[in-house]
Motif scaffolding. Structure first.
Motif, PDB file in Angstrom:
ATOM      1  N   LEU A 196      -8.810  -1.797 -10.667  1.00  0.00           N
ATOM      2  CA  LEU A 196      -8.566  -0.455 -10.154  1.00  0.00           C
ATOM      3  C   LEU A 196      -7.890   0.402 -11.221  1.00  0.00           C
ATOM      4  O   LEU A 196      -7.074  -0.104 -12.002  1.00  0.00           O
ATOM      5  N   VAL A 208     -12.042   3.163  -2.954  1.00  0.00           N
ATOM      6  CA  VAL A 208     -12.276   2.073  -1.994  1.00  0.00           C
ATOM      7  C   VAL A 208     -12.045   2.545  -0.564  1.00  0.00           C
ATOM      8  O   VAL A 208     -12.836   2.257   0.341  1.00  0.00           O
ATOM      9  N   LEU A 246       0.840  -1.188   0.000  1.00  0.00           N
ATOM     10  CA  LEU A 246       0.000   0.000   0.000  1.00  0.00           C
ATOM     11  C   LEU A 246       0.876   1.238   0.000  1.00  0.00           C
ATOM     12  O   LEU A 246       1.978   1.237   0.562  1.00  0.00           O
ATOM     13  N   LEU A 280      -2.206   1.185  -4.432  1.00  0.00           N
ATOM     14  CA  LEU A 280      -1.749  -0.194  -4.250  1.00  0.00           C
ATOM     15  C   LEU A 280      -0.767  -0.490  -5.369  1.00  0.00           C
ATOM     16  O   LEU A 280      -0.994  -0.121  -6.521  1.00  0.00           O
ATOM     17  N   LEU A 303      -9.257  -5.440   1.278  1.00  0.00           N
ATOM     18  CA  LEU A 303      -8.409  -4.957   0.188  1.00  0.00           C
ATOM     19  C   LEU A 303      -7.727  -6.109  -0.542  1.00  0.00           C
ATOM     20  O   LEU A 303      -7.558  -6.078  -1.770  1.00  0.00           O
ATOM     21  N   PRO A 362      -6.465  -6.209  -8.435  1.00  0.00           N
ATOM     22  CA  PRO A 362      -5.858  -4.914  -8.774  1.00  0.00           C
ATOM     23  C   PRO A 362      -6.169  -4.439 -10.189  1.00  0.00           C
ATOM     24  O   PRO A 362      -6.226  -3.228 -10.441  1.00  0.00           O
ATOM     25  N   ARG A 402      -1.959   1.356  -8.554  1.00  0.00           N
ATOM     26  CA  ARG A 402      -3.405   1.350  -8.771  1.00  0.00           C
ATOM     27  C   ARG A 402      -4.074   2.274  -7.766  1.00  0.00           C
ATOM     28  O   ARG A 402      -3.724   2.281  -6.584  1.00  0.00           O
ATOM     29  N   ASP A 403      -5.045   3.037  -8.243  1.00  0.00           N
ATOM     30  CA  ASP A 403      -5.734   4.026  -7.411  1.00  0.00           C
ATOM     31  C   ASP A 403      -6.760   3.343  -6.506  1.00  0.00           C
ATOM     32  O   ASP A 403      -7.655   2.649  -6.977  1.00  0.00           O
ATOM     33  N   LEU A 404      -6.610   3.561  -5.188  1.00  0.00           N
ATOM     34  CA  LEU A 404      -7.533   2.975  -4.210  1.00  0.00           C
ATOM     35  C   LEU A 404      -8.530   3.998  -3.662  1.00  0.00           C
ATOM     36  O   LEU A 404      -9.284   3.681  -2.752  1.00  0.00           O
TER      37      LEU A 404
END
Length: 281
Positions: A54, A29, A3, A16, A46, A51, A24-26
């Motif tokens: 995302l 979430v 993370l 992530l 998570l 992934p 990757r955009d979290l």
């Protein structure tokens, strides 16, 4: 799971790192890699996300500190016997505890500012521990259950302020930019044994520190349990666990300290690398 937080200072978004090293955009979430998002049940959710579903973050984004809204930044001093020896100090009978101010926290590759008038700014690569499940009076046998994950920390220190100016160590440890954290928070399921990790640091390409967490005096479980006797630990608290030998203060015959225009590079096995440029404050 790795993370992280990316974006401009103060505007970081949660992310992530996937298996292809793509961020990757979290943010759809969780709101941040912070607080309740670090609880065991949140991390389990998570882990269940593919992934690939995302959004990918464009390359070149700044990486920020891997934990947001840190509540406490607690540090352990003299936690490697050979570092205590090079510092000319006895091996402690109990963990030496001090704090870094939260204004010291910066990203893993941000500039480190040499304080005005400083002549003894030093480096320290350290294993960082991030609390997931809070608690107080935690049994050592259960302590690692309270850990969300691990990260790289550079415990930058001004030795004159720390040792020669009276009072506690804190004023030599908490100067602005003296706490680079990251690049990633690596969840504990990817770190089977935090006591068998190699860690290293270079300045301008010269290797000064080359150690292993296996030589800690007080291991991670003991540190978490010990600290919980004196304060409650909460999700997002960060603990820096001490440094192996090779700091500038301990170099013989003459200590070596940082000056503006240098580059520090450091890393821990499986947890990534940092690189900072030193600049005048």
């Amino acid at each position: 799971m790795k993370l992280l937080r990316y974006g401009a200072p103060g505007q970081e978004k949660p992310g992530l790192l996937d298996s292809t090293h793509t961020i990757r955009d979290l943010s759809g979430v969780i709101d941040d890699v912070a607080g309740a998002a670090l609880l065991p049940e949140s991390l389990n959710r998570l882990r269940g996300i593919d992934p690939k579903t995302l959004p990918a973050v464009p390359a070149g984004e700044r990486i920020g500190p891997c934990v947001g809204r840190i509540g406490k930044f607690i540090c352990i001093g003299l936690n490697y016997a050979d570092h205590a020896a090079e510092s000319g100090l006895p091996v402690p009978a109990e963990p030496v505890v001090f704090n870094k101010w939260l204004s010291a926290v910066v990203g893993p590759n941000d500039d480190v500012r040499i304080p005005r008038g400083s002549k003894k700014t030093d480096w320290e690569v350290e294993l960082g521990v991030v609390i997931g499940k809070g608690g107080v009076y935690i049994d050592e046998a259960d302590a690692l259950d309270h850990v969300a994950g691990y990260c790289v920390i550079n415990d930058v220190s001004e030795r004159e302020y720390q040792i020669e100016r009276g009072g506690t160590w804190d004023k030599g440890k908490g100067c602005d930019t003296f706490g680079p954290i990251g690049p990633w928070l690596v969840t504990k399921d990817e770190v089977p044994d935090p006591q068998h990790l190699s860690l290293w640091l270079e300045v301008d390409g010269k290797r000064y520190q080359n150690g292993s967490t296996s030589t800690m005096i007080f291991n991670v479980a003991h540190i978490v349990s010990y600290l919980s006797r004196f304060m409650s630990l909460q999700p997002g608290d960060v603990i820096s666990t001490g440094t192996p030998p090779g700091v500038g203060m301990g170099i013989k015959p003459e200590p070596v300290y940082l000056r503006a225009g240098q580059t520090m590079r450091l890393g821990i096995e499986g947890l990534g690398e940092q690189q900072q440029r030193t600049v005048d404050a």
